[in-house]
Enzyme design. Structure first.
Site, PDB file in Angstrom:
ATOM      1  N   HIS A   1       0.827  -1.205   0.000  1.00 45.97           N
ATOM      2  CA  HIS A   1       0.000   0.000   0.000  1.00 45.97           C
ATOM      3  C   HIS A   1       0.859   1.253   0.000  1.00 45.97           C
ATOM      4  CE1 HIS A   1       0.472  -0.851   4.414  1.00 45.97           C
ATOM      5  NE2 HIS A   1       0.651   0.455   4.483  1.00 45.97           N
TER       6      HIS A   1
ATOM      7  N   HIS B   1       4.055   7.104   3.744  1.00 43.38           N
ATOM      8  CA  HIS B   1       4.991   5.988   3.567  1.00 43.38           C
ATOM      9  C   HIS B   1       4.504   5.048   2.477  1.00 43.38           C
ATOM     10  CE1 HIS B   1       2.211   4.182   6.682  1.00 43.38           C
ATOM     11  NE2 HIS B   1       2.384   3.093   5.955  1.00 43.38           N
TER      12      HIS B   1
ATOM     13  N   GLU C   1       7.714   1.015   4.979  1.00 44.78           N
ATOM     14  CA  GLU C   1       7.176  -0.014   5.869  1.00 44.78           C
ATOM     15  C   GLU C   1       7.380  -1.367   5.181  1.00 44.78           C
ATOM     16  OE1 GLU C   1       2.912   0.254   6.367  1.00 44.78           O
ATOM     17  OE2 GLU C   1       2.911  -1.085   8.109  1.00 44.78           O
TER      18      GLU C   1
HETATM   19 CO    CO Z   1       1.191   1.327   6.300  1.00 42.15          CO
END
Ligand code: CO
Length: 136
Positions: free
Chosen positions: A7, A79, A130
């Site tokens: 994502h 992020h 991440e």
């Molecule tokens: Co995230």
């Protein structure tokens, strides 16, 4: 080492308004808001055919995205999340390469109930990264 883009996270000042833009204007499937106290955010996931957008809004007093929203009052990309098969092996390899793993350097449980870690933007082209461990 990294796999799919899981994502892109966008910090938003108004979660309802942001969810409405993706749902009503862009016609995407949008989840209900989910509080994530361990990460200090409330999330809404936007499902795309090949990935997801994670809308994030501060939760609690010491949210890690509070300062980001002060600097970016209209919101902004916060992020990107890449999938890995073995997060502990990934952490070991990155640490050995001199990369900075944020927090205590150990995985926590992220928005999908799976182990995640965050990597310092200084090592990744100015982008907070991440990593999320997904089943093979
Ligand atoms: Co995230």
């Amino acid at each position: 080492m990294i796999g799919k883009l899981n994502h892109v996270a966008i910090a938003v000042p108004d979660l309802e308004a942001a969810a409405a833009v993706y749902r009503d204007t862009l016609g995407a499937a949008v989840s209900a808001p989910a509080p994530l106290p361990e990460q200090g955010v409330t999330t809404v996931f936007v499902e795309l055919p090949n990935s997801k957008i994670e809308l994030i809004h501060p939760l609690g007093d010491a949210s890690p995205i509070e300062k980001f929203l002060e600097r970016n009052p209209k919101g902004g990309i916060h992020h990107v999340c890449y999938e890995v098969q073995d997060i502990n092996a990934a952490i070991q390899g990155l640490a050995a390469a001199g990369m900075t793993v944020l927090g205590d350097g150990r995985p926590s449980i992220g928005a999908h109930g799976l182990p995640v870690v965050f990597l310092h933007p200084k090592d990744f082209c100015g982008t907070l990264v991440e990593l999320e461990e997904v089943a093979a």
